[in-house]
Write an enzyme that holds these catalytic residues in place. Structure first.
Site, PDB file in Angstrom:
ATOM      1  N   ASP A 711      19.658  36.690 -17.670  1.00 28.57           N
ATOM      2  CA  ASP A 711      19.599  35.824 -16.524  1.00 28.57           C
ATOM      3  C   ASP A 711      20.125  34.409 -16.425  1.00 28.57           C
ATOM      4  O   ASP A 711      20.379  34.299 -17.700  1.00 28.57           O
ATOM      5  CB  ASP A 711      17.908  35.697 -15.799  1.00 28.57           C
ATOM      6  CG  ASP A 711      17.841  35.295 -14.440  1.00 28.57           C
ATOM      7  OD1 ASP A 711      18.914  35.020 -13.724  1.00 28.57           O
ATOM      8  OD2 ASP A 711      16.681  35.566 -13.703  1.00 28.57           O
TER       9      ASP A 711
HETATM   10  C1  BGC Z   1      17.679  34.408 -10.821  1.00 28.31           C
HETATM   11  C2  BGC Z   1      18.469  35.757 -10.553  1.00 28.31           C
HETATM   12  C3  BGC Z   1      19.758  35.850 -10.050  1.00 28.31           C
HETATM   13  C4  BGC Z   1      20.642  34.778 -10.817  1.00 28.31           C
HETATM   14  C5  BGC Z   1      22.168  34.492 -10.175  1.00 28.31           C
HETATM   15  C6  BGC Z   1      18.513  33.545 -11.389  1.00 28.31           C
HETATM   16  O1  BGC Z   1      18.111  32.066 -11.111  1.00 28.31           O
HETATM   17  O2  BGC Z   1      16.544  34.770 -11.319  1.00 28.31           O
HETATM   18  O3  BGC Z   1      17.750  36.904  -9.991  1.00 28.31           O
HETATM   19  O4  BGC Z   1      20.479  36.751 -10.080  1.00 28.31           O
HETATM   20  O5  BGC Z   1      19.971  33.627 -10.693  1.00 28.31           O
HETATM   21  O6  BGC Z   1      21.793  33.732  -9.039  1.00 28.31           O
END
Ligand code: BGC
Length: 767
Positions: A711
Site C-alpha cells: 500500500d
Molecule cells: C490506500 C489504498 C490506495 C492507495 C493509492 C492508500 O492510502 O489505502 O487503498 O489504493 O492509497 O491511492
C-alpha cells in the site's frame, strides 16, 4: 499484433474506445449500469401495510438535508469524480409519478448551500431544524413524508459514536426531525443513505414509521434508483450483507475497537457478524434485521427442493416462483451448519447463493446452488484433532435454504462424515502472540496460550542467470512477448541497479495520480499506470475527466448479483483503458468487522464467502479487458485509526476462515494479476513484510502467481518486504532501504530478480 502491444500505455493518447469514436468514460451505458446496480442493491427493511410503492400521484413532503446532500460514496482514495450526482429531491420529480412539496425541499437546498458556503462538506454537517410554519404547510400539502438521513466516512479515519460524532446512532437533531415528522404525518418512509450499517432499531420499533429503505451510497445515480424503488418502477431485490444489531454495543467488535491505537484483539474469533448473532446464546434477540434479509413488493415461494452429491460437490436445486403481484427478483441463500465437535462452530455459514432473473407474477425459475463438501472444513489451530489442518469433523452437516440467515429452512438432505477427516494438512503461519482469549460457540471464552513465535522465512526459489547477453545486444521486453527470448534471459541482461529500479514504483504519466511501474526505456519496458477505485476509476478533478461513479462495494454485495458485479468490473476496466491506465487498485475486500471502520463502504461484507465471490466477479470483469485488478488490502485492515502501525491480533483459525477466506476465493477463482498488502501488522509482523502470509499462504498454499505490491507509503522496510515476497514498493516517493541492503549483502540479486520478474510478468500480461 506484436507491434500493437502496449500501444496505449506507451503513446498515451487517450483514444476513445467506443463505437464510432465515442468515449466510454462516463458514458450513458456505464451510467445506466451504475443505476441498475444501485437499484438491485437497495434493501427494503420495513414496509408495514404495504405503504410502498407509492401510488401514482402520491403527494410527498421530503425531510432531511440528505435529499439534497446525497452521499454517493465515501472519501479518500475511494472517491470518484463523476460529471454529476443526482439528489433524492430531483430524482423523485424525475420519476413523474409523485408530487413533491417543493417549498420544503427548497428550504433544504438553501440550508445545504449555506453549510457548503461555511466550508462544510458532503454528509458532514448537522441536520436542519424544520421551521414550524413550514412543517404545518407541508402537512397541509400531504399526509405522507419521506425522511432522509445520510452518513459519510472515508479513508484514514474511523467513525465514532460518542455523542458528538454520531455514526451508528442518530444525532439529537436527527431524532428531533424524526419526532416532528412522525408526530405530524400519518405515513412515513425513512431512507438511509450510508456506507455502513447504522442503527435501524429505532425505525423498526417505531409504529409511526411504516417503511424503511437502506439506499446505501449508490454512486451518481443512486438517488434515481431510490426514487424508482419508492415509486414502484423497480421492485427492490437487495439483501443485507451485514447484520443490523439493536445497538453498537451488540457487535462483539465494539468492546475493543477503540481500546488502543496500537492493536486490535480479534477475541470474537470466527464469530463475526451473523456467525456471532446466530450462534452465541442470547444474541439472536439482539438482531433487528438479519444477514441476508430484504423485503420485496412481491412474494416468492420456494419449492421442489432436491439435493445430490456428485464427486465431492453438493448440488441443491430449488424452484422459485413469484406468487405476488409485481415483477421482481429473489435471492436464494444456502447455509450449512457443521456439527459442534472438538472444534467450535458457527451455527450457520453461507455456502452458496443465486439470484433469479426478473420474474413476472406467476413466473418461476429453477436455480441450482452448489458447493464443495470440503469447503465446510474447519481449521484446527489448537491440535484438537490435527494441528494446522482443515478438518471435516464427524457428524451431520445440515443445510438451510431461504432468503435470509433467519428465514432459511432446513432441507431434508444432510451430509454425513463417519469420522473426522483431514482435508488438508497445512503449516502454522501467522500465529498470534498475545491474543489472550477467543470466543467459543457456548459464549464462553477459551484461553489462548501466549507463545513467542519464531517467524518463518523462505527462499524465493529463483536463480537469476548471469549476463546472458553482450551489452551491445540489448533485448527488449517485446522480444519476450514475441517469444524470441525467455523472461529469464531478458532479466539476465539487467544490471543490479536496473533490477532494483524495477521493484520500486515509478512516477505519474498521462492522467495517473497514483504512479506506475516498469518504465525502463532502454529495454522497452513500458510504464503502466495505476488508478484507484473501487467505486469507479479515480482520476483527479483538474484533468477535466469525469468517470462513472458506481455504487459502493457494500451496495454491490447487497445485489447478490455476481454477473452485475462482473459487468461493473468490465465497464470500469474500459474506463481505465480509455484513459491509458493499466492497473486498477480494485476491488477492496476487507471484512466488515465493526460498523465504525471508516472504509467499510469500500468493502463488501461481514461474510467472507460473499465478499470473495463478489471480488472474484469484479476481477474477472476487469481482467477480461487486459487490465490488472488489485484486490486489497491483504489483510486484516479492518480499522483505519493508526492504520500504519496498528497490530491486528487474531487466531490462525479466524485469519484463515474469516479474514483471508475472501482473498482465497478470489485468488483461486479469478487469478488477479496483482494484490496489495495492507499497512497494518498481523500478529506483530507488518503485512507487507509478512513472509508467512505472502509466501507461505498466498503463494505457497493458494498457488498465487501474480504481483504483490505494498500500500502507498507504508512504514515497512523495502528489503524485508522483498524477502517476504512483496514484489514492489509503492509509490515512487516511498523511502526505500533496498539498495543499501543489497550493497550490504542482506538481499541477493536472485531475490531482487524474483520480485522484478513478477513486475515484468504483469506488464507482459497487460494489453
Ligand atoms: C490506500 C489504498 C490506495 C492507495 C493509492 C492508500 O492510502 O489505502 O487503498 O489504493 O492509497 O491511492
Amino acid at each position: 499484433m506484436g507491434t500493437e502491444k502496449w500501444k496505449r500505455i506507451i503513446e498515451m493518447k487517450r483514444e476513445p474506445l467506443g463505437d464510432n469514436g465515442g468515449r466510454l468514460t462516463g458514458c450513458e451505458e456505464h451510467i445506466a449500469l451504475s443505476k441498475q446496480a444501485a437499484a438491485e442493491g437497495i434493501v427494503l427493511l420495513k414496509n408495514d401495510g404495504g405503504l410502498l410503492p407509492f401510488e401514482h400521484g402520491t403527494r410527498l413532503a421530503v425531510f432531511g438535508k440528505a435529499q439534497i446532500d446525497y452521499v454517493k460514496g465515501g472519501g479518500g482514495s475511494g472517491e470518484v469524480h463523476s460529471a454529476y450526482v443526482r439528489n433524492i429531491y430531483e430524482s423523485l420529480i424525475r420519476t413523474g409519478r409523485v408530487r413533491v412539496f417543493d417549498k420544503l425541499s427548497h428550504f433544504y437546498e438553501d440550508y445545504v448551500s449555506a453549510e457548503y458556503s461555511d466550508n462544510k462538506t458532503n454528509g458532514m454537517f448537522d441536520e436542519a431544524k424544520i421551521p414550524r410554519e413550514l412543517l404545518r404547510e407541508a402537512r397541509a400539502f400531504t399526509d405522507t413524508a419521506v425522511i432522509t438521513i445520510n452518513r459519510f466516512s472515508g479513508e484514514g479515519w474511523d467513525r465514532k459514536n460518542d455523542g458528538k460524532d454520531m455514526y451508528f446512532d442518530l444525532s439529537k437533531k436527527e431524532k428531533k426531525m424524526i419526532d416532528a415528522v412522525t408526530r405530524s404525518f400519518e405515513r412515513v418512509v425513512v431512507l438511509i443513505n450510508a456506507g455502513a450499517m447504522i442503527n435501524t432499531d429505532q425505525f423498526a420499533q417505531n409504529d409511526r414509521i411504516q417503511a424503511v429503505l437502506m439506499i446505501w451510497q449508490g454512486g451518481m445515480e443512486g438517488a434515481s434508483a431510490a426514487a424508482e424503488v419508492l415509486t414502484g418502477i423497480i421492485t427492490p431485490s437487495g439483501k443485507l450483507v451485514d447484520t443490523c444489531a439493536r445497538s453498537l454495543a451488540d457487535y462483539p467488535s465494539s468492546d475493543g475497537f477503540h481500546e488502543s491505537e496500537d492493536y486490535v484483539k480479534y477475541t470474537e474469533d470466527i464469530f463475526v457478524g451473523y456467525r456471532y448473532f446466530e450462534t452465541i446464546p442470547g444474541k439472536k434477540e439482539r438482531v433487528v434485521y438479519p444477514f441476508g434479509y430484504g423485503l420485496s413488493y412481491t412474494s416468492f415461494e420456494l419449492s421442489q427442493i432436491t439435493a445430490r452429491e456428485i464427486d465431492g460437490r453438493i448440488y441443491v436445486s430449488v424452484n422459485v416462483r413469484n406468487t405476488g403481484e409485481y415483477s421482481g427478483k429473489e435471492v436464494v441463500q444456502l447455509y450449512y451448519s457443521a456439527p459442534q465437535g472438538r472444534l467450535t462452530k458457527a451455527a450457520r455459514e453461507l455456502c452458496a447463493f443465486r439470484k433469479t432473473k426478473l420474474l413476472a407474477p406467476g413466473e418461476s425459475e429453477t436455480l441450482t446452488l452448489d458447493l464443495t463438501i470440503d469447503d465446510m472444513a474447519s481449521y484446527d489451530d489448537t491440535d484438537a484433532i490435527e494441528k494446522n489442518a482443515y478438518i471435516m469433523e464427524q457428524g451431520e452437516y445440515r443445510f438451510f435454504l431461504g432468503n435470509s440467515v433467519r428465514d432459511a429452512k432446513e432441507i431434508e438432505y444432510k451430509h454425513t462424515e463417519q469420522e473426522a477427516r483431514i482435508v488438508k494438512k497445512l503449516t502454522s503461519y501467522c500465529a498470534p502472540e498475545r491474543l489472550g482469549k477467543r470466543l467459543t460457540a457456548s459464549g464462553e471464552y477459551a484461553a489462548v496460550k501466549d507463545e513467542r513465535q519464531t517467524r518463518k522465512s523462505f527462499g524465493r526459489g529463483y536463480k537469476c542467470r548471469g549476463n546472458a547477453f553482450e551489452k551491445t545486444d540489448i533485448k527488449k521486453l517485446k522480444d519476450v512477448y514475441n517469444g524470441n527470448i525467455t523472461l529469464d534471459e531478458f532479466i539476465a541482461q539487467l544490471s543490479d541497479e536496473e533490477l532494483i529500479s524495477l521493484v520500486q514504483a515509478k512516477g505519474n504519466k498521462g492522467v495517473a495520480n497514483t504512479g506506475g511501474i516498469g518504465d525502463l526505456e532502454k529495454y522497452g519496458i513500458p510504464a503502466p499506470m495505476t488508478a484507484d477505485g473501487p467505486a469507479g476509476v479515480r482520476i483527479e478533478l483538474d484533468t477535466g475527466i469525469r468517470t462513472t461513479a458506481f455504487p459502493v462495494a457494500t451496495m454491490l454485495a447487497c445485489t447478490w448479483n455476481t454477473e452485475l458485479c462482473e459487468e461493473i468490473g468490465r465497464a470500469g476496466a474500459l474506463e481505465m483503458k480509455e484513459n491509458d491506465l493499466s492497473i486498477w487498485l480494485t476491488p477492496a475486500l476487507n471484512i466488515h468487522r465493526s460498523p465504525l471502520c471508516g472504509r467499510n463502504f469500500e468493502y463488501y461484507s461481514e461474510d467472507p464467502y460473499i465478499a470473495g465471490k463478489m471480488a472474484a466477479a469484479m476481477v474477472r470483469g476487469i481482467q477480461s479487458q487486459g487490465i490488472a485488478a488489485t484486490p486489497k488490502h491483504f489483510a486484516c485492515n479492518n480499522k483505519e485509526t493508526n492504520r500504519f502501525e496498528s497490530d491486528s491480533v487474531v487466531s490462525e483459525r479466524a485469519l484463515r476462515e474469516i479474514y483471508l477466506k475472501g482473498f482465497e476465493i478470489c485468488v483461486k477463482e479469478s487469478e488477479p494479476m496483482a494484490i496489495m498488502t495492507s499497512y497494518n501488522l498481523i500478529n506483530g509482523v507488518r503485512a507487507s513484510e509478512n513472509a508467512e502470509l505472502i509466501t507461505g499462504i498466498l503463494r505457497g498454499e493458494w498457488g498465487y502467481k501474480g504481483l504483490v505490491m505494498t500500500d502507498w507509503w507504508n512504514h515497512a522496510s523495502h528489503y524485508r518486504e522483498a524477502l517476504a515476497g512483496n514484489d514492489i514498493r509503492m509509490p515512487e516517493s516511498a523511502p526505500s532501504d533496498l539498495k543499501e541492503a543489497f550493497e550490504k549483502g542482506l538481499i541477493s540479486r536472485d531475490q531482487v530478480a524474483a520480485c522484478a520478474r513478477n513486475v515484468l510478468k504483469l506488464i507482459l500480461d497487460l494489453e
